[in-house]
Design a protein around this motif. Sequence first.
Motif, PDB file in Angstrom:
ATOM      1  N   ASN A 156       1.033  -1.258   0.007  1.00  0.00           N
ATOM      2  CA  ASN A 156      -0.071  -0.276  -0.050  1.00  0.00           C
ATOM      3  C   ASN A 156       0.754   1.469  -0.191  1.00  0.00           C
ATOM      4  O   ASN A 156       2.325   0.943   0.232  1.00  0.00           O
ATOM      5  CB  ASN A 156      -1.406   0.233   1.542  1.00  0.00           C
ATOM      6  N   SER A 157      -0.236   2.996  -0.899  1.00  0.00           N
ATOM      7  CA  SER A 157       0.507   3.807  -0.224  1.00  0.00           C
ATOM      8  C   SER A 157       2.145   4.267   0.735  1.00  0.00           C
ATOM      9  O   SER A 157       2.618   4.830   0.534  1.00  0.00           O
ATOM     10  CB  SER A 157       0.291   4.385  -0.517  1.00  0.00           C
ATOM     11  N   SER A 158       1.071   3.760   1.105  1.00  0.00           N
ATOM     12  CA  SER A 158       1.816   4.337   2.976  1.00  0.00           C
ATOM     13  C   SER A 158       3.161   3.476   3.541  1.00  0.00           C
ATOM     14  O   SER A 158       3.740   3.997   4.732  1.00  0.00           O
ATOM     15  CB  SER A 158       1.063   4.627   4.200  1.00  0.00           C
ATOM     16  N   ILE A 159       3.143   2.370   3.118  1.00  0.00           N
ATOM     17  CA  ILE A 159       4.149   1.070   2.875  1.00  0.00           C
ATOM     18  C   ILE A 159       5.650   1.729   1.887  1.00  0.00           C
ATOM     19  O   ILE A 159       6.716   1.777   2.427  1.00  0.00           O
ATOM     20  CB  ILE A 159       3.574  -0.464   2.817  1.00  0.00           C
ATOM     21  N   VAL A 160       5.543   1.696   0.947  1.00  0.00           N
ATOM     22  CA  VAL A 160       6.613   2.304   0.383  1.00  0.00           C
ATOM     23  C   VAL A 160       7.072   3.505  -0.198  1.00  0.00           C
ATOM     24  O   VAL A 160       6.000   4.775   0.050  1.00  0.00           O
ATOM     25  CB  VAL A 160       6.234   1.996  -1.202  1.00  0.00           C
ATOM     26  N   HIS A 161       8.110   3.554   0.582  1.00  0.00           N
ATOM     27  CA  HIS A 161       8.010   4.823   0.396  1.00  0.00           C
ATOM     28  C   HIS A 161       9.578   5.101  -0.395  1.00  0.00           C
ATOM     29  O   HIS A 161      10.461   4.733  -0.634  1.00  0.00           O
ATOM     30  CB  HIS A 161       8.396   4.923   2.135  1.00  0.00           C
ATOM     31  N   PRO A 162       9.147   6.294  -1.156  1.00  0.00           N
ATOM     32  CA  PRO A 162      10.171   6.685  -2.233  1.00  0.00           C
ATOM     33  C   PRO A 162      11.650   6.794  -1.723  1.00  0.00           C
ATOM     34  O   PRO A 162      12.302   6.475  -2.461  1.00  0.00           O
ATOM     35  CB  PRO A 162       9.320   7.994  -2.922  1.00  0.00           C
ATOM     36  N   ARG A 163      11.324   7.667  -0.632  1.00  0.00           N
ATOM     37  CA  ARG A 163      12.866   7.771   0.290  1.00  0.00           C
ATOM     38  C   ARG A 163      13.746   6.737  -0.063  1.00  0.00           C
ATOM     39  O   ARG A 163      15.150   6.982  -0.283  1.00  0.00           O
ATOM     40  CB  ARG A 163      12.637   8.832   0.921  1.00  0.00           C
ATOM     41  N   GLU A 164      13.521   5.957   0.124  1.00  0.00           N
ATOM     42  CA  GLU A 164      14.162   4.216   0.689  1.00  0.00           C
ATOM     43  C   GLU A 164      14.887   3.688  -0.781  1.00  0.00           C
ATOM     44  O   GLU A 164      16.134   3.118  -0.728  1.00  0.00           O
ATOM     45  CB  GLU A 164      13.271   3.126   1.610  1.00  0.00           C
ATOM     46  N   ILE A 165      13.803   3.573  -1.701  1.00  0.00           N
ATOM     47  CA  ILE A 165      13.970   3.231  -3.490  1.00  0.00           C
ATOM     48  C   ILE A 165      14.829   4.242  -3.292  1.00  0.00           C
ATOM     49  O   ILE A 165      16.173   4.416  -4.334  1.00  0.00           O
ATOM     50  CB  ILE A 165      13.172   2.722  -3.964  1.00  0.00           C
ATOM     51  N   PHE A 166      14.697   5.742  -3.905  1.00  0.00           N
ATOM     52  CA  PHE A 166      15.648   6.834  -4.965  1.00  0.00           C
ATOM     53  C   PHE A 166      16.663   6.432  -3.724  1.00  0.00           C
ATOM     54  O   PHE A 166      18.119   6.777  -4.261  1.00  0.00           O
ATOM     55  CB  PHE A 166      15.002   7.808  -5.023  1.00  0.00           C
ATOM     56  N   VAL A 197       1.059   3.656  -6.262  1.00  0.00           N
ATOM     57  CA  VAL A 197       1.693   3.448  -5.275  1.00  0.00           C
ATOM     58  C   VAL A 197       3.543   3.669  -7.200  1.00  0.00           C
ATOM     59  O   VAL A 197       4.294   4.224  -6.636  1.00  0.00           O
ATOM     60  CB  VAL A 197       2.272   1.724  -4.802  1.00  0.00           C
ATOM     61  N   THR A 198       2.533   2.467  -7.739  1.00  0.00           N
ATOM     62  CA  THR A 198       3.573   3.082  -9.333  1.00  0.00           C
ATOM     63  C   THR A 198       3.470   5.131  -9.746  1.00  0.00           C
ATOM     64  O   THR A 198       4.490   5.365  -9.833  1.00  0.00           O
ATOM     65  CB  THR A 198       2.854   2.322 -10.300  1.00  0.00           C
ATOM     66  N   LYS A 199       2.510   5.285  -9.887  1.00  0.00           N
ATOM     67  CA  LYS A 199       2.421   6.867  -9.857  1.00  0.00           C
ATOM     68  C   LYS A 199       3.589   7.652  -8.764  1.00  0.00           C
ATOM     69  O   LYS A 199       4.290   8.403  -9.096  1.00  0.00           O
ATOM     70  CB  LYS A 199       0.806   7.000  -9.883  1.00  0.00           C
ATOM     71  N   ARG A 200       2.857   7.507  -7.890  1.00  0.00           N
ATOM     72  CA  ARG A 200       4.029   7.833  -6.505  1.00  0.00           C
ATOM     73  C   ARG A 200       5.436   7.996  -7.167  1.00  0.00           C
ATOM     74  O   ARG A 200       6.022   8.733  -6.782  1.00  0.00           O
ATOM     75  CB  ARG A 200       3.900   7.311  -5.543  1.00  0.00           C
ATOM     76  N   LEU A 201       5.578   6.661  -7.032  1.00  0.00           N
ATOM     77  CA  LEU A 201       7.475   6.936  -7.626  1.00  0.00           C
ATOM     78  C   LEU A 201       7.857   7.177  -9.134  1.00  0.00           C
ATOM     79  O   LEU A 201       8.909   7.642  -9.193  1.00  0.00           O
ATOM     80  CB  LEU A 201       7.254   4.759  -7.428  1.00  0.00           C
ATOM     81  N   ILE A 207      11.700  13.791 -10.459  1.00  0.00           N
ATOM     82  CA  ILE A 207      12.260  15.184  -9.388  1.00  0.00           C
ATOM     83  C   ILE A 207      13.556  14.860  -9.803  1.00  0.00           C
ATOM     84  O   ILE A 207      14.329  15.389  -9.616  1.00  0.00           O
ATOM     85  CB  ILE A 207      11.593  15.025  -8.607  1.00  0.00           C
ATOM     86  N   ILE A 208      13.611  13.439  -9.211  1.00  0.00           N
ATOM     87  CA  ILE A 208      14.868  13.180  -8.428  1.00  0.00           C
ATOM     88  C   ILE A 208      16.164  13.079 -10.321  1.00  0.00           C
ATOM     89  O   ILE A 208      17.082  13.294 -10.634  1.00  0.00           O
ATOM     90  CB  ILE A 208      15.297  11.905  -8.072  1.00  0.00           C
ATOM     91  N   GLY A 209      15.347  12.797 -11.277  1.00  0.00           N
ATOM     92  CA  GLY A 209      15.697  12.513 -12.590  1.00  0.00           C
ATOM     93  C   GLY A 209      16.140  11.198 -12.479  1.00  0.00           C
ATOM     94  O   GLY A 209      17.247  10.223 -13.145  1.00  0.00           O
ATOM     95  N   ILE A 210      15.768  10.134 -11.781  1.00  0.00           N
ATOM     96  CA  ILE A 210      16.474   8.534 -11.753  1.00  0.00           C
ATOM     97  C   ILE A 210      14.298   7.972 -12.506  1.00  0.00           C
ATOM     98  O   ILE A 210      13.769   7.396 -11.242  1.00  0.00           O
ATOM     99  CB  ILE A 210      16.649   8.390 -10.541  1.00  0.00           C
ATOM    100  N   ASP A 211      14.502   7.243 -14.088  1.00  0.00           N
ATOM    101  CA  ASP A 211      13.128   7.333 -13.731  1.00  0.00           C
ATOM    102  C   ASP A 211      13.056   5.832 -13.514  1.00  0.00           C
ATOM    103  O   ASP A 211      14.007   4.940 -13.141  1.00  0.00           O
ATOM    104  CB  ASP A 211      13.518   6.965 -16.033  1.00  0.00           C
ATOM    105  N   LEU A 212      11.170   5.847 -13.538  1.00  0.00           N
ATOM    106  CA  LEU A 212      10.611   4.507 -12.778  1.00  0.00           C
ATOM    107  C   LEU A 212      10.249   3.796 -14.509  1.00  0.00           C
ATOM    108  O   LEU A 212       9.448   4.537 -15.045  1.00  0.00           O
ATOM    109  CB  LEU A 212       9.731   4.203 -12.022  1.00  0.00           C
TER     110      LEU A 212
END
Length: 232
Positions: A156-166, A197-201, A207-212
Motif C-alpha cells: 500500500n502507498s503508506s508502506i512504500v516510501h520513495p525515499r528508501e528506493i531512491f 504506488v506506481t504513480k507516486r514512484l 523529480i530526482i532524475g532517475i526514471d521508473l
Amino acid sequence: MGVNVLPELMIRDVHVNDRPRERLMRQGAQSLSNQELIAILLRTGTKSESVLTLANRILNYFEKIHELKHATLEEIVSIKGIGEAKAVQLLAAIELGRRLAQMQVNNRFTIKSPQDAASYLMPEMTSLNQEHFVTLFLNTKNQVLHKQTIFIGSLNSSIVHPREIFREAVKRSAASIICAHNHPSGIATPSPEDIDVTKRLQEAGYIIGIDLIDHIIIGDHQFISLKEKGYM
C-alpha cells in the motif's frame, strides 16, 4: 577491517595470529584492511621498515584506494621503499582486479523489455507465499547493477516510501529503476494500490532524475507490466 597494527612494528614483532597472511588464512580475505591486503602483495618490508609501513605509505600516496587502479609503474617506484619488483606485483594484482570487474560488467543481465525483467525475477518470486517488493537498479545500458528487496508484506502507498528506493538508487549510481512485486494469489492483475504506488514512484523519480521504467506484477508463472497496460 583488520586488526590495527602499529606501522612502526616489524612483522616479526606482531603476534603470529595477527599477521596479515595468517589472518587471511584463518578469517578470509574480506576480514583484512586495505593496508593488510597490500602488505600481503608486497610480501616483505625493508631492513628498517615493516611491510605494513610500506603498505600504509602507498595508501597515503594515492589517498583513496580506488585511485590505485590508475597507478603507473613510475608512480609506485617513486614511493620510498618500493622497488620495481614490488611495483610489478602490485600492478599485476590491480590489472587482475580490473579484468575481473570488467567481466562482471560484461556479464550483467540487460533488460530490454518487460519480458526480460519478468524472466529475471520470476524464478525467485513466482512461488513466494508473501508479497515481496523488489527493485532493480539499472545503469545507462539497462544492465542490472543491483537487486534489492525493499520490503515484505501487503502493498500500500503508506508502506512504500520513495525515499528508501531512491536513496539506494543514488547510492548505486543507477540511471533508472524497475520495481516489481508478486501476488501470492497467483493472479497478476494490478490493484488500485499497485497503481497508486506506481504513480507516486514515477513522480518521485521524475523529480530526482532517475526514471521508473516499469512496475512488474508477478503471479503464478505470469506477469503484467503496468507500463504496457498504460498505467505509466
